[in-house]
Design an enzyme around this catalytic site. Structure first.
Site, short mmCIF file in Angstrom:
data_model
loop_
_atom_site.label_atom_id
_atom_site.label_comp_id
_atom_site.label_asym_id
_atom_site.label_seq_id
_atom_site.Cartn_x
_atom_site.Cartn_y
_atom_site.Cartn_z
N ARG A 54 6.04 -0.41 8.90
CA ARG A 54 6.81 -1.02 7.81
C ARG A 54 6.89 -0.05 6.62
O ARG A 54 6.31 1.04 6.65
CB ARG A 54 6.14 -2.32 7.38
CG ARG A 54 4.85 -2.10 6.60
CD ARG A 54 4.16 -3.41 6.24
NE ARG A 54 3.31 -3.25 5.08
CZ ARG A 54 2.41 -4.13 4.67
NH1 ARG A 54 2.24 -5.26 5.33
NH2 ARG A 54 1.67 -3.90 3.59
N GLY A 55 7.58 -0.46 5.57
CA GLY A 55 7.55 0.25 4.29
C GLY A 55 8.01 1.68 4.37
O GLY A 55 9.11 1.99 4.85
N GLU A 56 7.15 2.57 3.96
CA GLU A 56 7.53 3.98 3.88
C GLU A 56 6.53 4.89 4.60
O GLU A 56 6.88 5.64 5.51
CB GLU A 56 7.65 4.37 2.40
CG GLU A 56 8.01 5.82 2.19
CD GLU A 56 8.56 6.12 0.81
OE1 GLU A 56 9.19 5.24 0.19
OE2 GLU A 56 8.37 7.27 0.36
N ASP A 57 5.28 4.81 4.20
CA ASP A 57 4.34 5.80 4.72
C ASP A 57 3.99 5.55 6.19
O ASP A 57 3.96 6.50 6.98
CB ASP A 57 3.06 5.81 3.86
CG ASP A 57 2.19 7.00 4.17
OD1 ASP A 57 2.71 8.14 4.12
OD2 ASP A 57 1.00 6.82 4.50
N SER A 58 3.74 4.31 6.58
CA SER A 58 3.41 4.06 7.99
C SER A 58 4.63 4.37 8.87
O SER A 58 4.50 4.81 10.01
CB SER A 58 2.95 2.61 8.21
OG SER A 58 3.93 1.69 7.82
N TYR A 63 0.80 -1.23 0.00
CA TYR A 63 0.00 0.00 0.00
C TYR A 63 0.83 1.28 0.00
O TYR A 63 0.27 2.37 0.07
CB TYR A 63 -0.93 0.00 1.22
CG TYR A 63 -1.89 -1.15 1.16
CD1 TYR A 63 -2.96 -1.14 0.27
CD2 TYR A 63 -1.70 -2.28 1.95
CE1 TYR A 63 -3.82 -2.21 0.17
CE2 TYR A 63 -2.56 -3.37 1.86
CZ TYR A 63 -3.61 -3.33 0.96
OH TYR A 63 -4.46 -4.40 0.86
N TYR A 97 5.65 -6.96 7.66
CA TYR A 97 5.61 -8.09 6.73
C TYR A 97 5.74 -9.37 7.56
O TYR A 97 6.02 -9.31 8.77
CB TYR A 97 6.77 -7.98 5.72
CG TYR A 97 6.83 -6.62 5.06
CD1 TYR A 97 5.82 -6.22 4.18
CD2 TYR A 97 7.86 -5.73 5.32
CE1 TYR A 97 5.85 -4.96 3.58
CE2 TYR A 97 7.90 -4.47 4.72
CZ TYR A 97 6.89 -4.10 3.86
OH TYR A 97 6.91 -2.86 3.27
N GLN A 148 -6.67 5.85 6.24
CA GLN A 148 -5.41 6.47 6.67
C GLN A 148 -5.61 7.35 7.90
O GLN A 148 -4.77 7.38 8.79
CB GLN A 148 -4.80 7.29 5.54
CG GLN A 148 -4.08 6.46 4.50
CD GLN A 148 -3.32 7.31 3.52
OE1 GLN A 148 -3.76 8.40 3.15
NE2 GLN A 148 -2.19 6.82 3.07
N ASP A 172 2.81 2.73 -2.33
CA ASP A 172 2.76 3.61 -3.51
C ASP A 172 1.50 4.47 -3.49
O ASP A 172 1.55 5.69 -3.63
CB ASP A 172 2.78 2.76 -4.79
CG ASP A 172 3.89 1.74 -4.79
OD1 ASP A 172 5.05 2.16 -4.83
OD2 ASP A 172 3.60 0.53 -4.74
O1 TRH Z 1 2.29 -1.26 2.36
P1 TRH Z 1 3.73 -1.00 2.53
O2 TRH Z 1 4.54 -2.14 2.84
O3 TRH Z 1 4.28 -0.29 1.26
C1 TRH Z 1 5.52 -0.57 0.68
C2 TRH Z 1 6.50 0.49 0.85
O4 TRH Z 1 6.04 1.71 0.45
C3 TRH Z 1 7.75 0.15 0.07
O5 TRH Z 1 8.70 1.15 0.21
C4 TRH Z 1 7.38 0.00 -1.35
O6 TRH Z 1 8.48 -0.32 -2.10
C5 TRH Z 1 6.34 -1.07 -1.45
O7 TRH Z 1 5.22 -0.74 -0.65
C6 TRH Z 1 5.89 -1.24 -2.86
O8 TRH Z 1 3.92 0.05 3.73
P2 TRH Z 1 3.63 1.60 3.83
O9 TRH Z 1 4.54 2.38 2.96
O10 TRH Z 1 3.64 1.91 5.24
O11 TRH Z 1 2.16 1.79 3.29
C7 TRH Z 1 1.04 1.37 3.98
C8 TRH Z 1 -0.09 2.38 3.84
O12 TRH Z 1 -1.29 1.84 4.35
C9 TRH Z 1 0.16 3.66 4.59
O13 TRH Z 1 -0.33 4.76 3.84
C10 TRH Z 1 -0.68 3.51 5.85
C11 TRH Z 1 -1.83 2.75 5.30
N1 TRH Z 1 -2.64 1.99 6.24
C12 TRH Z 1 -3.98 2.29 6.35
O14 TRH Z 1 -4.46 3.25 5.71
N2 TRH Z 1 -4.75 1.55 7.17
C13 TRH Z 1 -4.27 0.52 7.91
O15 TRH Z 1 -5.02 -0.14 8.64
C14 TRH Z 1 -2.87 0.24 7.81
C15 TRH Z 1 -2.30 -0.87 8.64
C16 TRH Z 1 -2.10 0.98 6.96
#
Ligand code: TRH
Length: 377
Positions: free
Chosen positions: A271-275, A15, A193, A255, A17
């Site tokens: 994890r990832g970037e945004d969270s 999520y 993850y 979000q 991107d």
């Molecule tokens: O989902 P991610 O693992 O995304 C990853 C990273 O961005 C990584 O760098 C990239 O290469 C890959 O995707 C393709 O983790 P991230 O970045 O934290 O994104 C999760 C999003 O989901 C973030 O905007 C928060 C949101 N979220 C919700 O809206 N509701 C929820 O209940 C949760 C748990 C998260």
């Protein structure tokens, strides 16, 4: 006339991107009054983050953003004044051609992934000449003044602080998720993850002195959780208890709700970037599960961040933090490092808030993008 912006997002996996581009699009509309189209090739992923959206329509307006399905069979579209390709996604050839033909050529930006590595400052803002005569500029988010900064809405920290001093707001919010806060419990959120280290953490939490409420939104980590619980299938709404550990499985939320979840907890695994960024704005200690890359390059990124973040902590607290993050990201047992972390708990808390304030003193990413465009004009 207000400037028009097109943001292109290809959902690779997970999520992040769509999470980053949707957040950026909203902020450009709400705080900078811009006309923003968000082109996304996977509306199902978008709907998870924005549940009121419709996954079936080609175009819709959500929170002032025109959200458009980026279809394989691209239909001719007039390019915007500013075009952002997120995370090096490839724009439709016909759109790029139209950009080159446009009377006022657009500003073309590639919004890159987040990294705390030193080279980022040297590459941020650099142009790269394309075969059609247009220049594409690289825009790097980051933690230092020479980078593009981090996404942070104008009122975010004010809202966060008001929420954190209002026990009723927190309790009401948690109750709306089906979580009843228990007296004296340490509240932890878990978004990660699959991770072989999880069992060692749950074990030490279950056997500890303090009651723990572990809040787990639906996602990949549920697989590891299920296997620790002996294979039982978990659903949102489920509650399981092992010793001092109370596990609450939550639905995946919007979000805005997820921010509140982070603000409600004493410790956040993200994890990832945004969270990961949102947990920093929560001002609470965190544990980052970085997105794995080939050749372990993600571990260099992890260390680059730790180098910046740990500054200001005592030597013991630094060690506890680094050990915990390393073990978690290598799938190794974290029971010992978690206990060390608890020994420096008050310091880790203070430090998280200080780090947040330090980061908030820099321009946010949306404002930096708008400034970049103004300078370019
Ligand atoms: O989902 P991610 O693992 O995304 C990853 C990273 O961005 C990584 O760098 C990239 O290469 C890959 O995707 C393709 O983790 P991230 O970045 O934290 O994104 C999760 C999003 O989901 C973030 O905007 C928060 C949101 N979220 C919700 O809206 N509701 C929820 O209940 C949760 C748990 C998260």
């Amino acid at each position: 006339m207000r400037a028009t912006w097109d943001i292109f997002c290809s959902v690779v996996d997970n999520y992040g991107d769509i999470g980053v581009t949707w957040r950026l699009a909203r902020q450009l509309v709400a705080e900078h009054g811009l006309a923003v189209r968000l082109w996304v090739d996977d509306l199902q992923a978008f709907v998870r983050l924005c549940p009121q959206a419709d996954a079936q329509v080609l175009r819709q307006t959500q929170q002032g953003v025109e959200v458009c399905l980026w279809r394989q069979d691209w239909q001719a579209t007039e390019p915007a004044d500013v075009v952002i390709e997120a995370f090096a996604c490839e724009l439709p050839a016909a759109y790029v051609e139209a950009m080159a033909q446009r009377l006022n050529r657009p500003l073309w930006l590639n919004l890159e992934y987040l990294s705390a590595e030193e080279w980022v400052e040297g590459c941020h803002g650099l142009p790269s000449l394309q075969s059609n005569g247009l220049s594409k500029f690289f825009f790097f988010p980051g933690f230092t003044p020479g980078s593009g900064g981090l996404l942070r809405e104008r009122e975010l920290l004010t809202q966060r602080r008001a929420f954190q001093v209002d026990d009723c707001a927190r309790d009401d919010f948690l109750c709306s998720l089906g979580v009843e806060p228990m007296a004296g419990a340490l509240m932890i959120s878990l978004f990660a993850y699959e991770n072989a280290a999880l069992g060692s953490w749950l074990q030490v939490l279950a056997a500890g002195l303090q009651r723990i409420q572990l809040l787990v939104p639906e996602g990949r980590i549920l697989r590891s959780l299920q296997s620790w619980l002996g294979g039982m299938v978990l659903q949102p709404g489920d509650i399981r208890q092992r010793g001092q550990l109370h596990i609450h499985v939550l639905p995946f939320m919007s979000q805005e709700q997820y921010d509140r979840l982070l603000w409600s907890c004493d410790f956040n695994a993200v994890r990832g970037e945004d969270s990961f960024i949102r947990a920093q704005w929560a001002g609470r200690p965190l544990l980052w599960h970085i997105y794995e890359q080939a050749d372990n390059t993600h571990l260099e990124k992890l260390d680059a961040f730790l180098r910046l973040y740990k500054e200001g902590l005592s030597a013991d607290a630094q060690r506890a933090l680094v050990e915990l993050w390393h073990a978690w990201n290598n799938g190794q047992a974290i029971d010992k490092s978690w206990e060390k972390m608890l020994q420096s708990w008050p310091q880790q808390h203070e430090h998280a808030e200080e780090w947040c304030l330090q980061q908030a003193s820099q321009a946010d990413l949306a404002a930096a993008l708008v400034q970049f465009y103004q300078n370019w004009l």
